[in-house]
Design a protein around this motif. Structure first.
Motif, PDB file in Angstrom:
ATOM      1  N   ILE A   1      -1.604  -3.292   2.674  1.00  0.00           N
ATOM      2  CA  ILE A   1      -0.170  -3.503   2.478  1.00  0.00           C
ATOM      3  C   ILE A   1       0.227  -3.267   1.017  1.00  0.00           C
ATOM      4  O   ILE A   1       1.230  -2.613   0.722  1.00  0.00           O
TER       5      ILE A   1
ATOM      6  N   ARG B   1      -0.333   0.490   0.173  1.00  0.00           N
ATOM      7  CA  ARG B   1       0.379   1.370   1.102  1.00  0.00           C
ATOM      8  C   ARG B   1      -0.452   2.606   1.467  1.00  0.00           C
ATOM      9  O   ARG B   1      -0.035   3.738   1.323  1.00  0.00           O
ATOM     10  N   ARG B   2      -1.662   2.342   1.975  1.00  0.00           N
ATOM     11  CA  ARG B   2      -2.557   3.424   2.357  1.00  0.00           C
ATOM     12  C   ARG B   2      -3.464   2.931   3.486  1.00  0.00           C
ATOM     13  O   ARG B   2      -3.635   1.726   3.684  1.00  0.00           O
TER      14      ARG B   2
ATOM     15  N   GLU C   1       7.642  -1.382   7.889  1.00  0.00           N
ATOM     16  CA  GLU C   1       6.570  -0.661   7.194  1.00  0.00           C
ATOM     17  C   GLU C   1       5.248  -1.417   7.292  1.00  0.00           C
ATOM     18  O   GLU C   1       4.191  -0.816   7.516  1.00  0.00           O
TER      19      GLU C   1
ATOM     20  N   ARG D   1       1.685  -0.197   8.909  1.00  0.00           N
ATOM     21  CA  ARG D   1       0.409  -0.232   8.202  1.00  0.00           C
ATOM     22  C   ARG D   1      -0.650  -0.999   9.006  1.00  0.00           C
ATOM     23  O   ARG D   1      -1.808  -0.588   9.101  1.00  0.00           O
TER      24      ARG D   1
END
Length: 403
Positions: free
Chosen positions: A61, A64-65, A121, A125
């Motif tokens: 988180i 962001r990957r 988002e 994830r």
């Protein structure tokens, strides 16, 4: 990213210890197979992998990957271990889903309408990570099962069986699988039950604890040998064959005694072992002799550890069937009705004829030890204080344990 005014990743990391406990409790409540696992495993391996996953959620988180291959290594190792222990794959995947759902609930707690973009988002994830986890765990589990099945029915199993049976080994000389070594260390192990195997009433957890114990012993042996060794082990022990191209050290940090001690620590149980290095054709005889030594060690009350025939020569010879064996045992027959005298005599000899140490071990006064030794002398005509009698007493005790 923030939800309800708090940064999600730091918040989640701070909640890892408490959330781990809640996830583990949920697994125990909802999944019977996890409830049957040994307590040691629940508080150790299972709790560790839950914590690792929660911290990985926070990293995914924050940065962001997707997760990297290295970050999924612990999950793959855990899945392979559960495969060896016989935990069903569907239960493992369900456990990951439960953990993911609880992590999401904790993350989204108190979300406000304005947090919708962050919520979406984060959900995306987490879904990607869940897909990665499912793939990594399933592949590792199925690969471990494939290897286990192959080993069980493949060349290593066949070679082990042939060596123990004394069969001709010509068929292994040109095979693509394992080939016979020029010399083997024949290692016979007796494994005590782990406390988790004694759970009453018996359930699936006892079987898991037994397989866990065996797996840990095998891991130690494989590390020592530098390659997978040939094993025929069950919960009580069995036989191991280690290729020994050169004499293996007995003592020292890299010796065989240290290896057996490490196996005992890893398994969490006392281990009695006997070892002998022989050529392939002598493996059956060495295995049989080792089994006798292990049994003899148990019957004579020696401590756990590794033994050679040279360590128990007197006991081994005296345990051979003969007319003299019964006569030796009868030397102490007058003590049959006096178990406290027999116990004192055995303890006195085990502790080097030290009356004070013997008294402490038996929780009696040293004068009581002296009194009992005098009574033994009166009843049997033998006293450990006389060197000639001491030899007869030692032989008589061995003979008693051998009948």
């Amino acid at each position: 990213m923030s939800i309800a005014g708090r940064p999600v990743a730091p918040y989640l990391r701070a909640r890892v210890p408490a959330l781990t406990g809640r996830v583990v409790a949920r697994l125990l409540a909802d999944l019977p197979v996890y409830a049957d696992l040994p307590r040691e495993e629940i508080s150790g391996d299972i709790a560790d992998i839950v914590q690792h996953n929660l911290r990985l959620f926070a990293d995914v988180i924050e940065y962001r990957r997707p997760a990297t291959e290295g970050e999924l290594a612990q999950q793959r190792d855990s899945a392979a271990q559960r495969a060896e222990e016989g935990v069903p794959l569907d239960a493992i995947l369900t456990a990951y889903q439960v953990g993911t759902a609880m992590c999401w609930q904790e993350t989204a707690k108190g979300a406000l309408p304005g947090d919708l973009p962050a919520v979406l988002e984060i959900m995306d994830r987490i879904m990607v990570l869940q897909q990665q986890l499912t793939s990594a765990v399933s592949n590792a589990y199925l690969e471990a099962r494939r290897i286990l099945d192959s080993q069980e029915h493949g060349g290593r199993h066949a070679l082990m069986a042939a060596l123990l049976a004394g069969d001709a080994l010509d068929r292994f000389s040109h095979a693509t699988g394992p080939r016979p070594a020029a010399c083997y260390l024949v290692l016979t192990l007796a494994l005590a039950p782990h406390p988790d195997e004694r759970v009453q009433p018996p359930g699936p957890g006892a079987g898991v604890a037994a397989r866990r114990k065996i797996r840990r012993v095998r891991s130690v042996l494989d590390r020592f040998a530098g390659a997978p060794v040939l094993t025929a082990l069950d919960a009580s022990g069995g036989t191991v064959l280690l290729p020994a191209p050169e004499p293996l050290p007995w003592h020292g940090p890299d010796g065989l005694c240290a290896m057996v001690d490490e196996a005992a620590r890893a398994a969490g149980v006392p281990v009695v072992a006997a070892a002998e290095a022989v050529e392939p054709e002598a493996v059956p005889a060495a295995a049989a002799r080792n089994a006798e030594i292990v049994d003899l060690v148990a019957r004579t009350g020696r401590p756990p550890g590794l033994y050679r025939l040279a360590d128990v020569l007197l006991e081994y010879q005296l345990s051979r069937p003969s007319e003299a064996l019964h006569g030796l045992a009868q030397l102490l027959a007058p003590l049959e009705a006096k178990p406290e005298l027999l116990q004192t005599l055995e303890t006195y000899l085990e502790l080097g004829l030290d009356r004070r140490t013997t008294a402490a071990a038996l929780h009696i006064h040293p004068n009581t030890v002296d009194y009992r030794i005098r009574r033994i002398d009166r009843l049997t005509g033998l006293s450990p204080s006389r060197p000639a009698d001491l030899q007869h007493i030692s032989a008589a005790l061995v003979a008693r344990h051998s009948l």
